[in-house]
Scaffold this motif. Structure first.
Motif, PDB file in Angstrom:
ATOM      1  N   PHE B  34       0.849  -1.188   0.000  1.00  0.00           N
ATOM      2  CA  PHE B  34       0.000   0.000   0.000  1.00  0.00           C
ATOM      3  C   PHE B  34       0.886   1.240   0.000  1.00  0.00           C
ATOM      4  O   PHE B  34       1.949   1.255   0.624  1.00  0.00           O
ATOM      5  CB  PHE B  34      -0.875   0.020   1.259  1.00  0.00           C
ATOM      6  N   TYR B  36       0.762   5.318   0.908  1.00  0.00           N
ATOM      7  CA  TYR B  36       0.042   6.389   1.580  1.00  0.00           C
ATOM      8  C   TYR B  36       0.787   7.703   1.353  1.00  0.00           C
ATOM      9  O   TYR B  36       1.996   7.738   1.154  1.00  0.00           O
ATOM     10  CB  TYR B  36      -0.027   6.131   3.089  1.00  0.00           C
ATOM     11  N   GLN B  38       1.081  11.637   3.164  1.00  0.00           N
ATOM     12  CA  GLN B  38       0.765  12.408   4.363  1.00  0.00           C
ATOM     13  C   GLN B  38       1.272  13.831   4.188  1.00  0.00           C
ATOM     14  O   GLN B  38       2.476  14.068   4.084  1.00  0.00           O
ATOM     15  CB  GLN B  38       1.390  11.770   5.598  1.00  0.00           C
ATOM     16  N   GLN B  42      -1.265  16.370   8.876  1.00  0.00           N
ATOM     17  CA  GLN B  42      -2.486  15.692   8.456  1.00  0.00           C
ATOM     18  C   GLN B  42      -2.330  14.185   8.600  1.00  0.00           C
ATOM     19  O   GLN B  42      -1.262  13.682   8.951  1.00  0.00           O
ATOM     20  CB  GLN B  42      -2.835  16.061   7.008  1.00  0.00           C
ATOM     21  N   SER B  43      -3.411  13.505   8.322  1.00  0.00           N
ATOM     22  CA  SER B  43      -3.405  12.057   8.484  1.00  0.00           C
ATOM     23  C   SER B  43      -2.842  11.373   7.245  1.00  0.00           C
ATOM     24  O   SER B  43      -2.527  12.019   6.246  1.00  0.00           O
ATOM     25  CB  SER B  43      -4.828  11.584   8.751  1.00  0.00           C
ATOM     26  N   LEU B  44      -2.702  10.070   7.337  1.00  0.00           N
ATOM     27  CA  LEU B  44      -2.262   9.297   6.185  1.00  0.00           C
ATOM     28  C   LEU B  44      -3.459   9.027   5.280  1.00  0.00           C
ATOM     29  O   LEU B  44      -4.521   8.609   5.752  1.00  0.00           O
ATOM     30  CB  LEU B  44      -1.688   7.944   6.626  1.00  0.00           C
ATOM     31  N   LEU B  46      -4.629   6.865   1.934  1.00  0.00           N
ATOM     32  CA  LEU B  46      -4.261   5.786   1.027  1.00  0.00           C
ATOM     33  C   LEU B  46      -4.307   6.294  -0.412  1.00  0.00           C
ATOM     34  O   LEU B  46      -5.298   6.893  -0.829  1.00  0.00           O
ATOM     35  CB  LEU B  46      -5.213   4.605   1.195  1.00  0.00           C
ATOM     36  N   THR B  49      -3.310   0.599  -3.869  1.00  0.00           N
ATOM     37  CA  THR B  49      -3.013  -0.747  -3.390  1.00  0.00           C
ATOM     38  C   THR B  49      -2.434  -1.526  -4.551  1.00  0.00           C
ATOM     39  O   THR B  49      -2.990  -1.494  -5.660  1.00  0.00           O
ATOM     40  CB  THR B  49      -4.307  -1.436  -2.915  1.00  0.00           C
ATOM     41  N   GLU B  59      -6.921   4.955  -5.415  1.00  0.00           N
ATOM     42  CA  GLU B  59      -8.050   5.564  -4.734  1.00  0.00           C
ATOM     43  C   GLU B  59      -8.571   6.740  -5.565  1.00  0.00           C
ATOM     44  O   GLU B  59      -7.851   7.304  -6.408  1.00  0.00           O
ATOM     45  CB  GLU B  59      -7.630   6.050  -3.346  1.00  0.00           C
ATOM     46  N   PHE B  91       5.077  13.525   2.444  1.00  0.00           N
ATOM     47  CA  PHE B  91       5.696  12.367   3.079  1.00  0.00           C
ATOM     48  C   PHE B  91       4.974  11.142   2.541  1.00  0.00           C
ATOM     49  O   PHE B  91       3.745  11.056   2.649  1.00  0.00           O
ATOM     50  CB  PHE B  91       5.546  12.488   4.595  1.00  0.00           C
ATOM     51  N   ILE B  93       4.507   7.080   2.535  1.00  0.00           N
ATOM     52  CA  ILE B  93       4.727   5.907   3.378  1.00  0.00           C
ATOM     53  C   ILE B  93       4.145   4.680   2.680  1.00  0.00           C
ATOM     54  O   ILE B  93       3.028   4.719   2.164  1.00  0.00           O
ATOM     55  CB  ILE B  93       4.029   6.064   4.748  1.00  0.00           C
ATOM     56  N   PRO B 101      -4.925  -8.228   5.672  1.00  0.00           N
ATOM     57  CA  PRO B 101      -4.774  -6.764   5.573  1.00  0.00           C
ATOM     58  C   PRO B 101      -4.578  -6.102   6.916  1.00  0.00           C
ATOM     59  O   PRO B 101      -4.026  -5.015   6.995  1.00  0.00           O
ATOM     60  CB  PRO B 101      -6.081  -6.317   4.905  1.00  0.00           C
ATOM     61  N   GLN B 104      -0.536  -5.169   8.438  1.00  0.00           N
ATOM     62  CA  GLN B 104       0.281  -4.326   7.584  1.00  0.00           C
ATOM     63  C   GLN B 104       1.479  -3.833   8.364  1.00  0.00           C
ATOM     64  O   GLN B 104       1.350  -3.417   9.513  1.00  0.00           O
ATOM     65  CB  GLN B 104      -0.517  -3.117   7.088  1.00  0.00           C
ATOM     66  N   PHE B 106       4.538  -1.075   8.260  1.00  0.00           N
ATOM     67  CA  PHE B 106       4.799   0.208   7.621  1.00  0.00           C
ATOM     68  C   PHE B 106       6.287   0.473   7.454  1.00  0.00           C
ATOM     69  O   PHE B 106       7.097   0.157   8.331  1.00  0.00           O
ATOM     70  CB  PHE B 106       4.158   1.341   8.433  1.00  0.00           C
TER      71      PHE B 106
END
Lengths: 114, 115
Positions: B34, B36, B38, B42-44, B46, B49, B59, B91, B93, B101, B104, B106
């Motif tokens: 996966f 991601y 960021q 802020q958040s990660l 997606l 995949t 996505e 960033f 990741i 799943p 995972q 990281f």
């Protein structure tokens, strides 16, 4: 709709205080997994805990503890006797059994003041 | 525990150039990886995949022609940011799983700066 909500954007505490980080999740699955990660300034995600939906027992690991309550869809994280090294962004995340992605909350930035 | 590495950890590139980020599972075979993204504070989110040997699933809102993902082996996935622009600075990741799943692992992330 947000699947994981961390309502606290930023928290500051003085060293040695206890602090609780809130996490509320939303899912229709009966099988799911909840996580907490720590992200220090370096950026690398540090895994803290994984909990499956069938295990509601609270967990304690050193100064860390987690309170999982399915009735309120919450998975809160408490740090006891906080230390400066605990300063970081903490993410709560959800993984559903029939999907392959993590849903991350928006994170809570914790600052521990010496 | 399982280890996922990313290379490079930091990269600075000029606008208009392309940059490749590698994600490797060091001690297990990753059937799925996966990616991601960021943004600061802020958040990660997606991005995509990827399963080994097949096309990545992106996505909504992620440009597949801009963010090329290749998962050529069970231990390596690459993300190429093509014709990078300053707004691609972020960033990135990756994570990898050997099957489930919820398991995972990281990577440490790659900080991309486009000047």
């Amino acid at each position: 709709a947000q699947k994981v909500t961390q309502a606290q954007t930023e928290i500051s505490v003085v060293e040695k205080e206890d602090v609780t980080l809130d996490c509320v999740y939303e899912t229709r699955d009966t099988t799911y997994y909840l996580f907490w990660y720590k992200q220090p300034p370096s950026g690398e995600l540090v895994f803290l805990i994984r909990r499956n939906s069938f295990d509601e027992q609270n967990e304690i690991s050193g100064r860390y503890s987690w309170n999982f309550q399915k009735s309120t869809s919450s998975f809160n994280f408490t740090i006891t006797a906080s230390q400066v090294v605990d300063s970081a962004v903490y993410f709560c995340a959800l993984s559903e059994a029939y999907g392959n992605q993590f849903y991350f909350g928006t994170g809570t930035s914790l600052t521990v003041i010496p | 525990g399982a280890v996922v590495s990313q290379h490079p950890s930091r990269v600075i590139c000029k606008s208009g150039t392309s940059v490749k980020i590698e994600c490797r599972s060091l001690d297990f075979q990753a059937t799925t990886m996966f990616w991601y993204r960021q943004f600061p504070k802020q958040s990660l989110m997606l991005m995509a995949t990827s399963n080994e040997g097949s096309k990545a699933t992106y996505e909504q809102g992620v440009e597949k022609d801009k963010f090329l993902i290749n998962h050529a082996s069970l231990t390596l996935s690459t993300l190429t940011v093509t014709s990078a622009h300053p707004e691609d600075s972020s960033f990135y990741i990756c994570s990898a799983t050997a099957g489930e799943p919820y398991e995972q692992y990281f990577g440490p992330g790659t900080r991309l700066t486009v000047t």
